[in-house]
Design an enzyme around this catalytic site. Structure first.
Site, mmCIF file in Angstrom:
data_model
loop_
_atom_site.group_PDB
_atom_site.id
_atom_site.type_symbol
_atom_site.label_atom_id
_atom_site.label_comp_id
_atom_site.label_asym_id
_atom_site.label_seq_id
_atom_site.Cartn_x
_atom_site.Cartn_y
_atom_site.Cartn_z
ATOM 1 N N ASP A 1 -0.643 -10.704 -0.754
ATOM 2 C CA ASP A 1 0.513 -10.592 0.139
ATOM 3 C C ASP A 1 0.354 -11.493 1.360
ATOM 4 O O ASP A 1 1.311 -12.123 1.816
ATOM 5 C CB ASP A 1 0.734 -9.137 0.561
ATOM 6 C CG ASP A 1 -0.473 -8.517 1.257
ATOM 7 O OD1 ASP A 1 -1.611 -9.004 1.062
ATOM 8 O OD2 ASP A 1 -0.294 -7.527 1.992
ATOM 9 N N ASN B 1 0.811 -1.220 0.000
ATOM 10 C CA ASN B 1 0.000 0.000 0.000
ATOM 11 C C ASN B 1 0.841 1.266 0.000
ATOM 12 O O ASN B 1 0.355 2.335 -0.365
ATOM 13 C CB ASN B 1 -0.905 0.005 1.242
ATOM 14 C CG ASN B 1 -1.958 -1.075 1.199
ATOM 15 O OD1 ASN B 1 -2.797 -1.089 0.314
ATOM 16 N ND2 ASN B 1 -1.906 -1.994 2.161
ATOM 17 N N THR B 2 2.098 1.144 0.407
ATOM 18 C CA THR B 2 2.963 2.312 0.539
ATOM 19 C C THR B 2 4.197 2.239 -0.340
ATOM 20 O O THR B 2 4.609 3.232 -0.936
ATOM 21 C CB THR B 2 3.405 2.485 2.005
ATOM 22 O OG1 THR B 2 2.237 2.536 2.844
ATOM 23 C CG2 THR B 2 4.212 3.753 2.193
ATOM 24 N N ARG B 3 4.799 1.042 -0.442
ATOM 25 C CA ARG B 3 6.062 0.898 -1.157
ATOM 26 C C ARG B 3 6.045 -0.291 -2.100
ATOM 27 O O ARG B 3 5.275 -1.237 -1.929
ATOM 28 C CB ARG B 3 7.217 0.712 -0.168
ATOM 29 C CG ARG B 3 7.490 1.884 0.728
ATOM 30 C CD ARG B 3 8.798 1.674 1.505
ATOM 31 N NE ARG B 3 8.782 0.451 2.306
ATOM 32 C CZ ARG B 3 9.873 -0.113 2.811
ATOM 33 N NH1 ARG B 3 11.061 0.412 2.574
ATOM 34 N NH2 ARG B 3 9.776 -1.211 3.551
ATOM 35 N N LEU B 4 6.910 -0.213 -3.112
ATOM 36 C CA LEU B 4 7.228 -1.349 -3.967
ATOM 37 C C LEU B 4 8.601 -1.862 -3.556
ATOM 38 O O LEU B 4 9.568 -1.098 -3.535
ATOM 39 C CB LEU B 4 7.233 -0.946 -5.446
ATOM 40 C CG LEU B 4 7.588 -2.017 -6.476
ATOM 41 C CD1 LEU B 4 6.927 -1.721 -7.826
ATOM 42 C CD2 LEU B 4 9.105 -2.170 -6.687
ATOM 43 N N GLY C 1 -6.018 -11.394 0.342
ATOM 44 C CA GLY C 1 -4.937 -10.563 -0.184
ATOM 45 C C GLY C 1 -3.737 -11.401 -0.598
ATOM 46 O O GLY C 1 -3.295 -12.284 0.152
ATOM 47 N N THR D 1 1.065 -0.878 6.633
ATOM 48 C CA THR D 1 -0.008 0.106 6.653
ATOM 49 C C THR D 1 -1.211 -0.454 7.404
ATOM 50 O O THR D 1 -1.857 0.228 8.196
ATOM 51 C CB THR D 1 -0.404 0.485 5.216
ATOM 52 O OG1 THR D 1 0.766 0.920 4.513
ATOM 53 C CG2 THR D 1 -1.426 1.602 5.217
#
Length: 255
Positions: free
Chosen positions: A105, A10-13, A103, A133
């Site tokens: 992940d 949700n924030t980083r790759l 999900g 997150t």
């Protein structure tokens, strides 16, 4: 045959390149960028990297992010494949009511945790905690069946919710204290204890269900923040999703 693993949160790759799509393959390069910066990957981080021959990733961000990531991979002549949660994969059985809605992940991390234990000869129930997150806490029995899991807000979401819904709580991040005596510490401690308590409850649930205490594996970008406050024994594994992607890739891309 190099292999590129992608974890788009949700924030980083986060990405990691290995010399082969196989468990235990040597890590060649890795990195992470915030989602707002992914449009520069082809020109910057990935420009000097040797072209991968296989790409496998998991993504929880929306279709717009997925398209932007895919565009960055056009500099290589290889199509990425994305993990979608399924009823069963890599020895793990999905107990979700609608398996595909779990999900990706969460699914990949559980596969990584399960095989991490099996590689050490441990066939026990397992709790998998991802602190990012959002926070997820999953329960897996000794046979490798995912029984179910919980989702709760991460530290940042909790604090923003309190700040937006409560007057006078726009305060700096504090410290975790057993008995907070200021509002900053009270907020930080409250969020931390909420997460630690949720993990403790799931450990108790799984112990009662399986008749033996589970192993607990924690991962995620904010896992280190939780580590000092955990009330159960745990192992902190930064690479858990990449471990899972390697396990899946070793089966999907087997020669």
């Amino acid at each position: 045959m190099t292999f590129l693993a992608l974890d788009v949160g949700n924030t980083r790759l986060k990405w990691a390149q290995y010399e082969a799509p196989a468990v235990g393959a040597r890590l060649l390069a890795h990195g992470a960028v915030f989602l707002e910066n992914i449009d520069r990957l082809a020109e910057e981080e990935w420009s000097e990297m040797s072209p991968p021959t296989r790409i496998l990733g998991c993504i929880v961000a929306g279709d717009a992010i997925k398209r932007r990531v895919t565009e960055q991979m056009e500099l290589w002549d290889v199509a990425p494949r994305w993990v979608v949660s399924s009823p069963q994969e890599a020895g793990l059985t999905n107990g979700y009511e609608h398996p595909a809605r779990l999900g990706a992940d969460r699914w990949v991390a559980m596969i990584g945790a399960r095989h991490r234990l099996l590689a050490r000869g441990i066939s026990k129930p397992c709790i998998v905690v991802m602190v990012g997150t959002a926070v997820t806490v999953e329960a897996i029995d000794a046979s490798g069946k995912f029984l179910g899991g919980i989702i709760l807000p991460g530290h940042g979401i909790m604090l923003r919710a309190l700040e937006s819904g409560t007057a006078g709580l726009h305060v700096p991040t504090g410290e975790v204290r057993d008995f907070p005596t200021n509002t900053s510490d009270a907020l930080t401690s409250g969020g931390t204890f909420a997460i630690a308590g949720a993990v403790q409850r799931m450990v108790e649930n799984l112990t009662r269900h399986c008749g033996e205490p589970p192993e607990c594996i924690m991962t995620g970008g904010a896992g280190w923040k939780m580590a000092p406050s955990m009330s159960v024994k745990y192992e902190l594994v930064d690479s858990l999703i990449f471990d899972g992607l390697l396990e899946i890739a070793s089966r999907r891309f087997a020669p």
